[in-house]
Design a protein around this motif. Sequence first.
Motif, PDB file in Angstrom:
ATOM      1  N   LEU A 168       0.852  -1.198   0.000  1.00 45.86           N
ATOM      2  CA  LEU A 168       0.000   0.000   0.000  1.00 45.86           C
ATOM      3  C   LEU A 168       0.883   1.242   0.000  1.00 45.86           C
ATOM      4  O   LEU A 168       1.964   1.245   0.593  1.00 45.86           O
ATOM      5  N   VAL A 169       0.400   2.298  -0.662  1.00 49.81           N
ATOM      6  CA  VAL A 169       1.162   3.547  -0.669  1.00 49.81           C
ATOM      7  C   VAL A 169       1.272   4.099   0.741  1.00 49.81           C
ATOM      8  O   VAL A 169       0.382   3.895   1.575  1.00 49.81           O
ATOM      9  N   GLY A 170       2.365   4.805   1.008  1.00 52.29           N
ATOM     10  CA  GLY A 170       2.582   5.342   2.347  1.00 52.29           C
ATOM     11  C   GLY A 170       2.116   6.763   2.530  1.00 52.29           C
ATOM     12  O   GLY A 170       2.145   7.298   3.644  1.00 52.29           O
ATOM     13  N   GLN A 181       1.930   9.088  -7.209  1.00 53.10           N
ATOM     14  CA  GLN A 181       1.200  10.327  -6.956  1.00 53.10           C
ATOM     15  C   GLN A 181       2.005  11.382  -6.205  1.00 53.10           C
ATOM     16  O   GLN A 181       1.637  12.544  -6.182  1.00 53.10           O
ATOM     17  N   ARG A 182       3.152  10.992  -5.637  1.00 50.34           N
ATOM     18  CA  ARG A 182       3.882  11.940  -4.797  1.00 50.34           C
ATOM     19  C   ARG A 182       4.724  12.921  -5.591  1.00 50.34           C
ATOM     20  O   ARG A 182       5.124  13.957  -5.085  1.00 50.34           O
ATOM     21  N   ALA A 183       5.037  12.588  -6.834  1.00 45.58           N
ATOM     22  CA  ALA A 183       5.796  13.472  -7.713  1.00 45.58           C
ATOM     23  C   ALA A 183       7.128  13.885  -7.103  1.00 45.58           C
ATOM     24  O   ALA A 183       7.546  15.040  -7.210  1.00 45.58           O
ATOM     25  N   LYS A 224      11.002  14.346  -7.123  1.00 50.97           N
ATOM     26  CA  LYS A 224      11.640  14.855  -8.335  1.00 50.97           C
ATOM     27  C   LYS A 224      12.855  14.061  -8.794  1.00 50.97           C
ATOM     28  O   LYS A 224      13.292  14.211  -9.933  1.00 50.97           O
ATOM     29  N   THR A 225      13.457  13.248  -7.947  1.00 52.66           N
ATOM     30  CA  THR A 225      14.597  12.439  -8.368  1.00 52.66           C
ATOM     31  C   THR A 225      14.484  11.047  -7.776  1.00 52.66           C
ATOM     32  O   THR A 225      13.821  10.843  -6.748  1.00 52.66           O
ATOM     33  N   VAL A 226      15.154  10.089  -8.405  1.00 55.07           N
ATOM     34  CA  VAL A 226      15.153   8.739  -7.853  1.00 55.07           C
ATOM     35  C   VAL A 226      15.939   8.701  -6.544  1.00 55.07           C
ATOM     36  O   VAL A 226      15.672   7.872  -5.664  1.00 55.07           O
ATOM     37  N   GLU A 227      16.895   9.637  -6.391  1.00 56.07           N
ATOM     38  CA  GLU A 227      17.601   9.746  -5.117  1.00 56.07           C
ATOM     39  C   GLU A 227      16.649  10.158  -3.996  1.00 56.07           C
ATOM     40  O   GLU A 227      16.702   9.604  -2.892  1.00 56.07           O
ATOM     41  N   ASP A 228      15.768  11.134  -4.276  1.00 59.71           N
ATOM     42  CA  ASP A 228      14.774  11.547  -3.280  1.00 59.71           C
ATOM     43  C   ASP A 228      13.897  10.359  -2.892  1.00 59.71           C
ATOM     44  O   ASP A 228      13.615  10.129  -1.715  1.00 59.71           O
ATOM     45  N   PHE A 229      13.461   9.615  -3.896  1.00 58.64           N
ATOM     46  CA  PHE A 229      12.571   8.488  -3.650  1.00 58.64           C
ATOM     47  C   PHE A 229      13.264   7.438  -2.778  1.00 58.64           C
ATOM     48  O   PHE A 229      12.696   6.939  -1.800  1.00 58.64           O
ATOM     49  N   THR A 230      14.498   7.099  -3.127  1.00 63.47           N
ATOM     50  CA  THR A 230      15.249   6.089  -2.386  1.00 63.47           C
ATOM     51  C   THR A 230      15.436   6.496  -0.934  1.00 63.47           C
ATOM     52  O   THR A 230      15.191   5.706  -0.007  1.00 63.47           O
ATOM     53  N   GLU A 231      15.848   7.725  -0.714  1.00 60.45           N
ATOM     54  CA  GLU A 231      16.111   8.197   0.645  1.00 60.45           C
ATOM     55  C   GLU A 231      14.822   8.286   1.452  1.00 60.45           C
ATOM     56  O   GLU A 231      14.772   7.898   2.627  1.00 60.45           O
ATOM     57  N   PHE A 232      13.769   8.766   0.835  1.00 62.04           N
ATOM     58  CA  PHE A 232      12.480   8.928   1.512  1.00 62.04           C
ATOM     59  C   PHE A 232      11.957   7.583   2.003  1.00 62.04           C
ATOM     60  O   PHE A 232      11.523   7.442   3.150  1.00 62.04           O
ATOM     61  N   GLU A 233      12.003   6.565   1.135  1.00 60.07           N
ATOM     62  CA  GLU A 233      11.452   5.262   1.515  1.00 60.07           C
ATOM     63  C   GLU A 233      12.273   4.600   2.613  1.00 60.07           C
ATOM     64  O   GLU A 233      11.730   3.958   3.512  1.00 60.07           O
ATOM     65  N   GLN A 234      13.587   4.728   2.552  1.00 65.46           N
ATOM     66  CA  GLN A 234      14.424   4.106   3.562  1.00 65.46           C
ATOM     67  C   GLN A 234      14.188   4.723   4.940  1.00 65.46           C
ATOM     68  O   GLN A 234      14.300   4.041   5.958  1.00 65.46           O
ATOM     69  N   ARG A 235      13.853   5.985   4.992  1.00 65.53           N
ATOM     70  CA  ARG A 235      13.616   6.649   6.285  1.00 65.53           C
ATOM     71  C   ARG A 235      12.194   6.445   6.800  1.00 65.53           C
ATOM     72  O   ARG A 235      11.911   6.744   7.953  1.00 65.53           O
ATOM     73  N   GLY A 236      11.288   5.955   5.939  1.00 71.22           N
ATOM     74  CA  GLY A 236       9.876   5.893   6.307  1.00 71.22           C
ATOM     75  C   GLY A 236       9.311   4.495   6.371  1.00 71.22           C
ATOM     76  O   GLY A 236       8.188   4.267   5.939  1.00 71.22           O
ATOM     77  N   ALA A 237      10.075   3.540   6.919  1.00 67.62           N
ATOM     78  CA  ALA A 237       9.606   2.153   7.104  1.00 67.62           C
ATOM     79  C   ALA A 237       9.246   1.499   5.778  1.00 67.62           C
ATOM     80  O   ALA A 237       8.345   0.673   5.705  1.00 67.62           O
ATOM     81  N   PHE A 269       7.967   2.291   2.396  1.00 69.28           N
ATOM     82  CA  PHE A 269       6.662   2.460   1.765  1.00 69.28           C
ATOM     83  C   PHE A 269       5.502   2.609   2.741  1.00 69.28           C
ATOM     84  O   PHE A 269       4.357   2.510   2.346  1.00 69.28           O
ATOM     85  N   ASP A 270       5.769   2.870   3.974  1.00 68.80           N
ATOM     86  CA  ASP A 270       4.679   3.148   4.901  1.00 68.80           C
ATOM     87  C   ASP A 270       4.643   4.613   5.344  1.00 68.80           C
ATOM     88  O   ASP A 270       3.752   5.010   6.082  1.00 68.80           O
ATOM     89  N   GLY A 271       5.634   5.392   4.928  1.00 62.79           N
ATOM     90  CA  GLY A 271       5.625   6.813   5.263  1.00 62.79           C
ATOM     91  C   GLY A 271       5.608   7.058   6.750  1.00 62.79           C
ATOM     92  O   GLY A 271       4.989   8.016   7.217  1.00 62.79           O
ATOM     93  N   ASP A 272       6.262   6.192   7.521  1.00 61.17           N
ATOM     94  CA  ASP A 272       6.144   6.234   8.975  1.00 61.17           C
ATOM     95  C   ASP A 272       7.524   6.176   9.634  1.00 61.17           C
ATOM     96  O   ASP A 272       8.033   5.100   9.958  1.00 61.17           O
ATOM     97  N   PRO A 273       8.167   7.313   9.842  1.00 61.14           N
ATOM     98  CA  PRO A 273       9.484   7.304  10.488  1.00 61.14           C
ATOM     99  C   PRO A 273       9.444   6.859  11.942  1.00 61.14           C
ATOM    100  O   PRO A 273      10.464   6.427  12.476  1.00 61.14           O
ATOM    101  N   VAL A 274       8.280   6.948  12.592  1.00 64.01           N
ATOM    102  CA  VAL A 274       8.153   6.486  13.975  1.00 64.01           C
ATOM    103  C   VAL A 274       8.355   4.970  14.026  1.00 64.01           C
ATOM    104  O   VAL A 274       9.158   4.443  14.802  1.00 64.01           O
ATOM    105  N   MET A 275       7.633   4.237  13.140  1.00 62.34           N
ATOM    106  CA  MET A 275       7.768   2.790  13.104  1.00 62.34           C
ATOM    107  C   MET A 275       9.116   2.369  12.554  1.00 62.34           C
ATOM    108  O   MET A 275       9.666   1.334  12.943  1.00 62.34           O
TER     109      MET A 275
END
Length: 469
Positions: free
Chosen positions: A261-263, A291-293, A295-308, A310-316
């Motif tokens: 599921l999308v995060g 849908q998040r748009a 801007k770079t694959v680097e942004d995507f890679t870093e964002f997902e690794q910090r947010g569990a 694909f869950d968009g949840d840095p707490v978890m």
Amino acid sequence: MKRMLTFLGIGALAGLGVLLLCLKATVWAESPQTRSSYSPVVIEEDFETIVKRKQAEKPKIREEHMRLLEERYDLSDRPVPGVTMSRGKPVQGGVRVKLPPGVNSWEELAAMSPEEIRKRGLYPKGFLPLPHPNHREGGMVFPEHHIKEILKQEGRDLTRFDLDFDLPEHLLPEYPPAIYLTTRPDLGDVSQGKVVTLQNYFELFNGILNPKQLEGLRLLLTPFPQQQFNATDDRRSLKPSMGVTCFDCHVNGHTNGATHLVGDIRPQEFRHRIDTPSLRGVNIQRLFGSQRALKTVEDFTEFEQRGAYFDGDPVMATKKGVNVLERGSQVHFMAEFMAILDFPPAPKLNVFGLLDPEKATALELRGQEIFFGKGRCATCHLPPYYTDNLMHNFRTERFFEPHMVNGHMMTGDGPIKTFPLRGLKDSPPYLHDGRLLTIEDTVEFHNLVLGTKLTKEEKEALTAFLRCL
């Protein structure tokens, strides 16, 4: 001294108040009648109890979801004669979405207005958002053939005790997929017919990649903790898990159809299912995430690794093992490898991405005319890679009333990224959530939502062209 004791007493009461508020917040977050952006961090059930409960629920959840798939689709194995993916797997054909009762043909349905379809409840159920195999639970789910291969190569088990993958293997991309490199087109498929893992990547790519690309590939093949696969008491693997890799979904830099599921959406019932997109052609894309748009694959890679993952949840992620990658080396190296993953060869296309009249059939050439004309496909999908690197909203909510299906709210999709169409026949199922099982389904969907009113013959020609890309 008295003043000090008073102060300490006040402090203790304040601490107790904070504790009570925290406990209240936890109960509120877990309550089905309320809404929270946060998952409960402290799990009150012991792991053995969770396993027994989830395993007991599993057959009913599976039955409910498979009933939905059978109601929506024809899931049979019906390949198109003479049409295969890059390494030879047959391409499935035919419209698999079932027409609504009382409608005799797709042309009859397409002749109706969105208002009439909505009023009469005639929007095909297979065109609605596709729920996750257990939408109330969510999380990464892998096809059985990938689970077996990774277990054999690495001893790492991607089995979930609560859930199995849903779509039949014949409706998924070929496995293992081919690997083409922009830097070495002379080599063709460099996969040697193998699933690339930590066990074999150096053997396969040493002497082909530079040291940075090799390190980037290693990181893409390295498991890190994820929401369902980790060492905590709320994992969904029987044994504590090392985690998952980027290439557990994007196998060989392509896709195996794994889902999640999308995060970026809350609450749970509004989250969209993800059909893992191919990483082929990352170098020509400028938006990442359906849908998040980003801007770079680097942004995507870093964002997902910090947010569990694909869950968009840095707490978890903090609880389960957040993986903070260093941007200047690790993220950059991963991106450098992804950027050389090429589309498969398309022998009937010229250097402009159009059909070569000397190689294409009359049907394929007719389909190309429709693509750039009546079908309006080229409004978004521009050659040579057939994307405009923008987002578009089909406003599908015009066709149906919002309603809940298996824990997933059926609503409009909102703006969705224009994915490239190059290599299309290698990447079923289609649309961002995988609701369209074949290219024919995709043609019927767009014909309805765009109102292009193509004839049966025009749709057949368009499908033939799309198989050439």
